[in-house]
Design a protein around this motif. Structure first.
Motif, PDB file in Angstrom:
ATOM      1  N   TYR A   1     -22.472  29.872  18.039  1.00  0.00           N
ATOM      2  CA  TYR A   1     -21.657  29.150  19.364  1.00  0.00           C
ATOM      3  C   TYR A   1     -20.870  30.224  19.975  1.00  0.00           C
ATOM      4  CZ  TYR A   1     -21.306  24.290  18.186  1.00  0.00           C
ATOM      5  OH  TYR A   1     -21.250  22.871  17.963  1.00  0.00           O
ATOM      6  N   TYR A   2     -20.931  30.211  21.203  1.00  0.00           N
ATOM      7  CA  TYR A   2     -20.402  31.216  22.292  1.00  0.00           C
ATOM      8  C   TYR A   2     -19.116  30.641  22.797  1.00  0.00           C
ATOM      9  CZ  TYR A   2     -25.506  32.413  22.593  1.00  0.00           C
ATOM     10  OH  TYR A   2     -26.723  32.855  22.133  1.00  0.00           O
ATOM     11  N   LEU A   3     -18.007  31.263  22.553  1.00  0.00           N
ATOM     12  CA  LEU A   3     -16.728  30.841  22.691  1.00  0.00           C
ATOM     13  C   LEU A   3     -15.845  31.428  23.653  1.00  0.00           C
ATOM     14  CD1 LEU A   3     -15.941  29.753  19.105  1.00  0.00           C
ATOM     15  CD2 LEU A   3     -16.935  28.331  20.932  1.00  0.00           C
ATOM     16  N   GLY A   4     -15.100  31.501  24.522  1.00  0.00           N
ATOM     17  CA  GLY A   4     -13.937  31.940  25.259  1.00  0.00           C
ATOM     18  C   GLY A   4     -12.710  31.433  24.837  1.00  0.00           C
ATOM     19  N   PHE A   5     -11.715  32.459  24.515  1.00  0.00           N
ATOM     20  CA  PHE A   5     -10.372  32.016  24.222  1.00  0.00           C
ATOM     21  C   PHE A   5      -9.383  32.544  25.256  1.00  0.00           C
ATOM     22  CE2 PHE A   5     -12.533  31.689  20.059  1.00  0.00           C
ATOM     23  CZ  PHE A   5     -12.115  30.192  19.505  1.00  0.00           C
ATOM     24  N   LYS A   6      -8.601  31.746  25.767  1.00  0.00           N
ATOM     25  CA  LYS A   6      -7.698  32.227  26.772  1.00  0.00           C
ATOM     26  C   LYS A   6      -6.339  33.061  26.211  1.00  0.00           C
ATOM     27  CE  LYS A   6      -5.873  27.767  27.241  1.00  0.00           C
ATOM     28  NZ  LYS A   6      -5.963  26.305  28.137  1.00  0.00           N
ATOM     29  N   GLU A   7      -6.664  33.679  24.960  1.00  0.00           N
ATOM     30  CA  GLU A   7      -5.569  34.544  24.336  1.00  0.00           C
ATOM     31  C   GLU A   7      -6.332  35.499  23.233  1.00  0.00           C
ATOM     32  OE1 GLU A   7      -2.948  32.521  20.993  1.00  0.00           O
ATOM     33  OE2 GLU A   7      -2.458  31.801  22.983  1.00  0.00           O
ATOM     34  N   LYS A   8      -5.541  36.511  23.096  1.00  0.00           N
ATOM     35  CA  LYS A   8      -6.219  37.223  21.986  1.00  0.00           C
ATOM     36  C   LYS A   8      -6.330  36.752  20.605  1.00  0.00           C
ATOM     37  CE  LYS A   8      -7.870  40.766  23.383  1.00  0.00           C
ATOM     38  NZ  LYS A   8      -8.987  41.343  23.820  1.00  0.00           N
ATOM     39  N   LEU A   9      -6.896  36.879  19.733  1.00  0.00           N
ATOM     40  CA  LEU A   9      -7.076  36.393  18.233  1.00  0.00           C
ATOM     41  C   LEU A   9      -6.423  37.558  17.674  1.00  0.00           C
ATOM     42  CD1 LEU A   9      -8.556  34.182  19.706  1.00  0.00           C
ATOM     43  CD2 LEU A   9      -9.859  34.275  17.693  1.00  0.00           C
TER      44      LEU A   9
ATOM     45  N   LYS B   1      -3.045  29.450  15.507  1.00  0.00           N
ATOM     46  CA  LYS B   1      -2.720  28.188  15.498  1.00  0.00           C
ATOM     47  C   LYS B   1      -3.454  27.423  16.551  1.00  0.00           C
ATOM     48  CE  LYS B   1       0.295  28.912  12.073  1.00  0.00           C
ATOM     49  NZ  LYS B   1      -0.095  28.646  10.774  1.00  0.00           N
ATOM     50  N   ASP B   2      -4.011  26.197  16.196  1.00  0.00           N
ATOM     51  CA  ASP B   2      -4.660  25.362  17.176  1.00  0.00           C
ATOM     52  C   ASP B   2      -5.645  26.063  18.241  1.00  0.00           C
ATOM     53  OD1 ASP B   2      -5.302  22.851  18.437  1.00  0.00           O
ATOM     54  OD2 ASP B   2      -3.402  23.131  19.472  1.00  0.00           O
ATOM     55  N   LEU B   3      -6.693  26.718  17.488  1.00  0.00           N
ATOM     56  CA  LEU B   3      -7.717  27.520  18.475  1.00  0.00           C
ATOM     57  C   LEU B   3      -8.245  26.497  19.590  1.00  0.00           C
ATOM     58  CD1 LEU B   3      -9.191  30.270  16.123  1.00  0.00           C
ATOM     59  CD2 LEU B   3      -7.605  30.615  18.093  1.00  0.00           C
ATOM     60  N   LEU B   4      -8.449  25.326  19.017  1.00  0.00           N
ATOM     61  CA  LEU B   4      -9.302  24.443  20.046  1.00  0.00           C
ATOM     62  C   LEU B   4      -8.640  24.360  21.287  1.00  0.00           C
ATOM     63  CD1 LEU B   4     -10.337  21.609  17.433  1.00  0.00           C
ATOM     64  CD2 LEU B   4     -11.839  23.565  18.547  1.00  0.00           C
ATOM     65  N   SER B   5      -7.382  24.202  21.217  1.00  0.00           N
ATOM     66  CA  SER B   5      -6.521  24.178  22.647  1.00  0.00           C
ATOM     67  C   SER B   5      -6.638  25.470  23.286  1.00  0.00           C
ATOM     68  CB  SER B   5      -5.161  23.663  22.151  1.00  0.00           C
ATOM     69  OG  SER B   5      -4.383  24.706  21.640  1.00  0.00           O
ATOM     70  N   LYS B   6      -6.948  26.472  22.819  1.00  0.00           N
ATOM     71  CA  LYS B   6      -6.955  27.603  23.412  1.00  0.00           C
ATOM     72  C   LYS B   6      -8.299  28.197  24.041  1.00  0.00           C
ATOM     73  CE  LYS B   6      -3.158  29.014  20.599  1.00  0.00           C
ATOM     74  NZ  LYS B   6      -2.723  29.561  19.416  1.00  0.00           N
ATOM     75  N   LEU B   7      -9.317  27.145  23.790  1.00  0.00           N
ATOM     76  CA  LEU B   7     -10.876  27.182  24.255  1.00  0.00           C
ATOM     77  C   LEU B   7     -10.906  27.166  25.577  1.00  0.00           C
ATOM     78  CD1 LEU B   7     -13.214  25.691  21.674  1.00  0.00           C
ATOM     79  CD2 LEU B   7     -13.248  28.051  22.661  1.00  0.00           C
TER      80      LEU B   7
END
Length: 502
Positions: A314-322, A410-416
């Motif tokens: 999976y190639y994923l982009g998150f709109k905040e730092k983890l 928390k709730d990483l799916l919402s940050k994708l």
């Protein structure tokens, strides 16, 4: 590389790592080299893509190990890797997530030795002994053992190799070998991890491959700024400087033959004549471009082989730092042997999988928008699996939950804001990979050296094969070596095809 006996026109099928290597060495020898690649860019499994919203993803290799082997490629042409990209030594090298805590692998050898001693009294000295033996295997194995074309076992009859036979531990298995040194389960897992992608359980891999522990842990884990693709671009530039010509979006549809030689290839419907052909494409697929009687191996042979894993990516982009996520993280909360069993024995999707996460934006700000995170998830799988999107999604959800637990996010799916999956079916469609394999043939003892698929066609004097399905085996450094070996063999052809190659 010495001048060829006769200047030849050479077609190379595929611009993966082995194809790039073969192109550079064959062109350096004075041949006219043309590389045909069906994709729009070089690299094969090591391609890279950019998203419209600013993420840059390496599609495959992400562990830059054995830096000396990679640098040797550039040195052969009067360059250094640093002439093409900047290498960063990662500290820590990586982290391993276990059910009862973390194991952080430091950059420094001495710090790593201390870690061993902390986990198991006396393991520090044993680590020294293990790595000393691994260094010897690395120096002999990566300089003498892997640089053979492997036509015959007689190639290995030399005083140095004969004198090294016992020290190379070819006949003992990796798991038993590790257990002689360490008893702590985390240390054993740490030492066994590098061989997983060689294509079999550690109990079926020769102890020779402790050389990988040296090539990684002692020589360090590195990252080329801009991504692993910078190696691809550097190799392509070297090949072009030697005179090699690249042709993209050019699909090779057939190898044309006459009277014991390959006379050329059909590319996008057009015949092109050549003196010799090097196939960096999937070995099995390459053979389907020939009439059946001209193939080295039949379907029964390929079905009998032990393949290294495929994988789900999976190639994923998150709109905040983890938080709390390192460049490389191995999620080993579940049982290693159970996952391995699902890959090699049961040939099914794992019930409790292990997986790997790469987060290059922890090191490289240019692979994600500012304040965002670039994450690559990889789960090893058996080849030939039924690869439905719903199945992929099930495992994606599992990996995300474990990523959340590890990072505390928390709730990483919402940050994708970017998501792309890549699996067995994609390896087949993009690379014609047999069974959707990602890493070639397993490096088991029965598939080592001369026992691997041969680099030369038995029926056609000027058709050669390179890459991870032949010698020396899977991985980026071995693929570089594979291209060099084959280029040398093509260079030995004494006449051009028009003069009837002998």
């Amino acid at each position: 590389m010495k001048a060829p006996d006769s200047k030849k026109t050479i077609a190379i099928i595929g611009a993966g790592i082995s194809g790039l290597s073969a192109a550079a060495y064959a062109a350096q020898a004075g041949n006219e080299v043309h590389v045909y690649e069906k994709h729009a860019q070089p690299g094969g499994r090591a391609r890279q893509f950019r998203t419209e919203n600013g993420y840059v993803f390496d599609m495959g290799p992400s562990w830059y190990w054995m830096p000396d082997i990679i640098d040797n490629f550039f040195l052969d042409f009067g360059y250094k890797a640093s002439d093409f990209y900047q290498l960063i030594s990662l500290n820590p090298q990586f982290e391993m997530v276990f059910e009862d805590g973390l194991l952080t692998v430091p950059e420094s050898y001495e710090d790593l030795k201390k870690l061993f001693e902390q986990l198991e009294t006396g393991a520090g000295k044993k680590f020294d002994a293990f790595m000393s033996a691994a260094k010897y295997k690395y120096e002999v194995g990566m300089q003498d053992f892997v640089n053979k074309p492997c036509y015959s076992w007689l190639e290995f009859v030399s005083p140095k190799i004969a004198g090294s036979a016992l020290k190379l531990d070819l006949l003992s298995n990796f798991r038993s070998y590790v257990s002689k040194y360490f008893s702590h389960p985390k240390l054993k897992t740490l030492m066994e991890f590098p061989v997983i992608f060689l294509g079999a359980s550690p109990k079926n891999i020769p102890a020779l491959y402790s050389l990988m522990n040296y090539g990684g842990y002692a020589l360090g884990t590195w990252y080329p700024m801009g991504g692993f693709y910078q190696l691809v671009l550097g190799m392509k530039e070297v090949a072009e400087k030697q005179g090699a010509l690249f042709h993209f979006n050019q699909n090779v549809e057939k190898i044309v033959t006459e009277e014991g030689v390959a006379s050329g290839i059909v590319v996008n419907g057009e015949f092109k004549e050549f003196d010799a052909i090097i196939a960096s494409s999937d070995y099995h697929h390459t053979e389907t471009l020939l009439n059946s009687e001209l193939r080295n191996y039949d379907q029964k042979y390929w079905k009998s082989r032990t393949f290294a894993p495929s994988c789900l990516i999976y190639y994923l982009g998150f709109k905040e730092k983890l938080p709390n996520l390192k460049h490389h993280t191995l999620f080993f909360e579940n049982d290693l042997d159970e996952h391995i069993k699902s890959i090699y024995e049961e040939k099914k999707w794992p019930e409790k999988p292990l997986f790997y996460a790469c987060c290059p934006s922890q090191t490289d700000p240019d692979v994600a928008p500012e304040g965002h995170e670039n994450v690559f998830l990889l789960m090893p799988l058996a080849t030939g699996l039924n690869d439905e999107e719903s199945t992929r999604e099930h495992y994606f959800q599992d990996m995300i939950k474990r990523l959340e637990k590890h990072t505390g996010a928390k709730d990483l799916l919402s940050k994708l804001n970017y998501k792309r999956s890549y699996g067995v079916d994609d390896f087949i469609s993009d690379y014609n990979a047999y069974g959707g394999n990602a890493y070639g043939l397993a490096n088991t003892l029965s598939q080592t050296a001369v026992l691997k698929p041969g680099i030369k066609n038995k029926h056609l004097s000027n058709l050669f094969y390179t890459g991870q399905l032949t010698v020396p085996g899977p991985g980026v450094p071995p693929s570089i070596i594979s291209g060099k070996i084959v280029a040398k063999e093509v260079n030995k052809l004494k006449q051009t095809r028009r003069e009837k190659i002998i």
